[in-house]
Design a protein around this motif. Sequence first.
Motif, short mmCIF file in Angstrom:
data_model
loop_
_atom_site.label_atom_id
_atom_site.label_comp_id
_atom_site.label_asym_id
_atom_site.label_seq_id
_atom_site.Cartn_x
_atom_site.Cartn_y
_atom_site.Cartn_z
N GLN A 37 16.43 -33.82 -1.80
CA GLN A 37 16.67 -32.53 -1.14
C GLN A 37 17.93 -31.86 -1.67
O GLN A 37 17.94 -30.65 -1.90
CB GLN A 37 16.77 -32.73 0.36
CG GLN A 37 17.03 -31.46 1.12
CD GLN A 37 17.21 -31.70 2.61
OE1 GLN A 37 17.41 -32.82 3.04
NE2 GLN A 37 17.15 -30.65 3.38
N TYR A 38 18.99 -32.63 -1.87
CA TYR A 38 20.23 -32.02 -2.33
C TYR A 38 20.07 -31.40 -3.72
O TYR A 38 20.68 -30.39 -4.02
CB TYR A 38 21.39 -33.02 -2.31
CG TYR A 38 21.27 -34.16 -3.29
CD1 TYR A 38 21.77 -34.04 -4.57
CD2 TYR A 38 20.66 -35.35 -2.92
CE1 TYR A 38 21.66 -35.07 -5.48
CE2 TYR A 38 20.56 -36.39 -3.82
CZ TYR A 38 21.05 -36.24 -5.09
OH TYR A 38 20.94 -37.27 -5.98
N PHE A 39 19.21 -32.00 -4.57
CA PHE A 39 18.98 -31.44 -5.90
C PHE A 39 18.29 -30.08 -5.80
O PHE A 39 18.65 -29.14 -6.53
CB PHE A 39 18.16 -32.41 -6.75
CG PHE A 39 18.01 -31.96 -8.18
CD1 PHE A 39 19.06 -32.09 -9.07
CD2 PHE A 39 16.82 -31.40 -8.62
CE1 PHE A 39 18.92 -31.67 -10.37
CE2 PHE A 39 16.67 -30.97 -9.92
CZ PHE A 39 17.73 -31.11 -10.81
N VAL A 40 17.31 -29.96 -4.91
CA VAL A 40 16.63 -28.68 -4.70
C VAL A 40 17.62 -27.64 -4.18
O VAL A 40 17.66 -26.50 -4.66
CB VAL A 40 15.44 -28.85 -3.72
CG1 VAL A 40 14.82 -27.51 -3.37
CG2 VAL A 40 14.40 -29.79 -4.31
N VAL A 41 18.44 -28.04 -3.20
CA VAL A 41 19.40 -27.10 -2.62
C VAL A 41 20.42 -26.66 -3.66
O VAL A 41 20.70 -25.46 -3.80
CB VAL A 41 20.10 -27.73 -1.39
CG1 VAL A 41 21.25 -26.87 -0.92
CG2 VAL A 41 19.11 -27.92 -0.27
N TYR A 42 20.96 -27.59 -4.43
CA TYR A 42 21.95 -27.23 -5.45
C TYR A 42 21.34 -26.36 -6.54
O TYR A 42 21.97 -25.44 -7.04
CB TYR A 42 22.59 -28.47 -6.07
CG TYR A 42 23.57 -29.16 -5.16
CD1 TYR A 42 24.43 -28.44 -4.35
CD2 TYR A 42 23.65 -30.54 -5.12
CE1 TYR A 42 25.33 -29.08 -3.52
CE2 TYR A 42 24.55 -31.18 -4.30
CZ TYR A 42 25.39 -30.45 -3.51
OH TYR A 42 26.29 -31.07 -2.69
N ILE A 135 28.44 -18.45 -0.71
CA ILE A 135 27.73 -19.50 -1.45
C ILE A 135 28.68 -20.64 -1.78
O ILE A 135 28.32 -21.82 -1.68
CB ILE A 135 27.06 -18.92 -2.71
CG1 ILE A 135 25.93 -17.97 -2.32
CG2 ILE A 135 26.53 -20.04 -3.61
CD1 ILE A 135 25.35 -17.19 -3.47
N ILE A 136 29.91 -20.33 -2.16
CA ILE A 136 30.89 -21.37 -2.48
C ILE A 136 31.23 -22.19 -1.24
O ILE A 136 31.31 -23.42 -1.30
CB ILE A 136 32.14 -20.75 -3.13
CG1 ILE A 136 31.77 -20.21 -4.52
CG2 ILE A 136 33.28 -21.75 -3.22
CD1 ILE A 136 32.84 -19.37 -5.16
N VAL A 137 31.40 -21.53 -0.10
CA VAL A 137 31.69 -22.25 1.14
C VAL A 137 30.51 -23.14 1.52
O VAL A 137 30.69 -24.30 1.92
CB VAL A 137 32.03 -21.26 2.28
CG1 VAL A 137 32.02 -21.93 3.64
CG2 VAL A 137 33.37 -20.60 2.01
N VAL A 138 29.29 -22.63 1.38
CA VAL A 138 28.10 -23.44 1.68
C VAL A 138 28.02 -24.63 0.72
O VAL A 138 27.68 -25.74 1.14
CB VAL A 138 26.82 -22.57 1.60
CG1 VAL A 138 25.57 -23.42 1.57
CG2 VAL A 138 26.78 -21.60 2.76
N TYR A 142 28.06 -28.25 2.35
CA TYR A 142 26.83 -29.04 2.16
C TYR A 142 27.14 -30.34 1.42
O TYR A 142 26.60 -31.40 1.75
CB TYR A 142 25.78 -28.21 1.41
CG TYR A 142 24.46 -28.93 1.25
CD1 TYR A 142 23.58 -29.03 2.32
CD2 TYR A 142 24.11 -29.50 0.05
CE1 TYR A 142 22.38 -29.69 2.19
CE2 TYR A 142 22.90 -30.17 -0.09
CZ TYR A 142 22.05 -30.25 0.98
OH TYR A 142 20.85 -30.92 0.84
N THR A 143 28.02 -30.27 0.43
CA THR A 143 28.41 -31.47 -0.31
C THR A 143 29.08 -32.47 0.61
O THR A 143 28.78 -33.67 0.57
CB THR A 143 29.33 -31.10 -1.48
OG1 THR A 143 28.65 -30.17 -2.33
CG2 THR A 143 29.73 -32.32 -2.28
N ILE A 144 29.99 -32.00 1.44
CA ILE A 144 30.65 -32.89 2.41
C ILE A 144 29.63 -33.51 3.35
O ILE A 144 29.65 -34.72 3.61
CB ILE A 144 31.74 -32.12 3.19
CG1 ILE A 144 32.89 -31.75 2.25
CG2 ILE A 144 32.25 -32.94 4.36
CD1 ILE A 144 33.88 -30.77 2.84
#
Length: 162
Positions: A37-42, A135-138, A142-144
Amino acid sequence: VSDCIGVHWIGFTQMAFGLGAALTAFTAGRLVKYIPQYFVVYTFMVINLGIVIFLILWDREPSYVASFLILFGWGACEGIWNSIPPSLVGILFAHKKEAAFSALRMVFALGFAMGFLFAILFETQIQLWFIVASIIVVFITYTILIFITQDKSQLLPCCFKE
């Protein structure tokens, strides 16, 4: 849109946006079965950032292809933002789903209200920079969230076999 191809094309460009959003929202659930999922989001985060940077740097010349492709891509990113976070909220707050989803909808409503307010107060270039900052804040939050909630085998399933 009105600067590039005229006001009479707004309906068609909105259809391109909606088609991009519908296709990615429909396929996002199927994608995360095979791709983390994280790969799709990134991936869509980078696409979204690229589209916004392109819009900041673009000399608005009449171009049907550019207008439709930009809005289709932006719609595709919107489809991800409308499908992945609710599933993430459902997973993370399984014990308090009602409160979590109402808070999610409240944040979405706040975002829409800010969008309408910014449209009145700021010119387009400044609005686009607000989107870049968002987008940068997200990306950071999201990474955290991913590193706090998932272990190594979930982050890289191909490298850690059970």
